[in-house]
Design an enzyme around this catalytic site. Sequence first.
Site, PDB file in Angstrom:
ATOM      1  CG  ASP A  67     -12.814 124.404  17.906  1.00  0.00           C
ATOM      2  OD1 ASP A  67     -11.576 125.008  17.877  1.00  0.00           O
ATOM      3  OD2 ASP A  67     -13.269 123.749  16.928  1.00  0.00           O
ATOM      4  CD  GLU A 143     -17.848 116.426  14.104  1.00  0.00           C
ATOM      5  OE1 GLU A 143     -17.932 116.362  12.876  1.00  0.00           O
ATOM      6  OE2 GLU A 143     -16.633 116.130  14.652  1.00  0.00           O
TER       7      GLU A 143
HETATM    8  C1  GLP Z   1     -10.339 120.852  13.417  1.00  0.00           C
HETATM    9  C2  GLP Z   1     -10.969 122.011  13.830  1.00  0.00           C
HETATM   10  C3  GLP Z   1     -11.702 122.643  12.872  1.00  0.00           C
HETATM   11  C4  GLP Z   1     -10.725 122.706  11.673  1.00  0.00           C
HETATM   12  C5  GLP Z   1     -10.702 121.209  11.245  1.00  0.00           C
HETATM   13  C6  GLP Z   1      -9.841 121.033   9.815  1.00  0.00           C
HETATM   14  O1  GLP Z   1     -11.403 119.592  13.768  1.00  0.00           O
HETATM   15  N1  GLP Z   1     -11.684 121.928  15.114  1.00  0.00           N
HETATM   16  O2  GLP Z   1     -11.771 124.165  13.452  1.00  0.00           O
HETATM   17  O3  GLP Z   1     -11.350 123.381  10.430  1.00  0.00           O
HETATM   18  O4  GLP Z   1      -9.934 120.530  12.293  1.00  0.00           O
HETATM   19  O5  GLP Z   1      -8.628 120.928  10.021  1.00  0.00           O
HETATM   20  P1  GLP Z   1      -7.506 121.068   9.026  1.00  0.00           P
HETATM   21  O6  GLP Z   1      -7.333 122.365   8.462  1.00  0.00           O
HETATM   22  O7  GLP Z   1      -6.117 120.228   9.684  1.00  0.00           O
HETATM   23  O8  GLP Z   1      -7.847 120.086   7.814  1.00  0.00           O
END
Ligand code: GLP
Length: 242
Positions: A67, A143
């Site tokens: 993304d 989402e």
């Molecule tokens: C973002 C990314 C996701 C990721 C999520 C969780 O929103 N788009 O791919 O899994 O954050 O992030 P973290 O690993 O910092 O909790």
Amino acid sequence: MEIVISNSADELNLKGAEYFERLLLTKPDAVLGLATGSTPIGLYNELIKKYKAGKIDFSRAKAVNLDEYIGLSQSDIQSYSYFMRQNLFSHINIDPANCHIPNGIVDDIDEECRRYERVIKSLGGIDLQLLGIGHDGHIGFNEPGDSFEKGTHPVELARETISANARFFESIEKVPRRAITMGIKGIMNAKSILLVATGADKASIVRRALMGPIDPRIPGSVLQLHPNLTVLLDISAAGELQ
Ligand code: GLP
């Protein structure tokens, strides 16, 4: 589904890196589906160490990221493109031409989504998709409520995601409201998936996604249907699993 629980994040990162190492040994031109967020950073550090120790060669590997924020250029330090260069690509011998991330500053977002789908198809699909999970169950930027059938598409980020990701920005107002994400369909088409989660704050969503009903309101729950899913958890993230 195979769930592997590690006693520490270090152990988890090492195990995660070993999946990539094994894949690239048997398929040096493998297509790696990569993720952002704080969770994969330690795993990327292990990949860098393995590369520097001569254990992994990325020269023929391909990378496709999940993304990108809409409105951030590749040189913006908050972009996922920058994140990937900073945390992995610039430290290993992957060819930048083989690193693919949606472009968040195009005029025609829908065409960019179609282009990204063509890129993934032209590479022959993803061999190993790395995923983190958001507190609301999002994977990539899919989402809650997004259908399970979409390919790459633009999304409005959930309020919870914007707040969670605000820690990387100067202020919450600076967090982009929209993103381009590979869809659940694209993620589920990967030949194998490695879901990683660490910390007690992920324990509840890990339980709901892996043990609860399969429901688009918890996007990560669809992973239960993947034939080749490995889940790497530290002891805290596994805290609510029976
Ligand atoms: C973002 C990314 C996701 C990721 C999520 C969780 O929103 N788009 O791919 O899994 O954050 O992030 P973290 O690993 O910092 O909790």
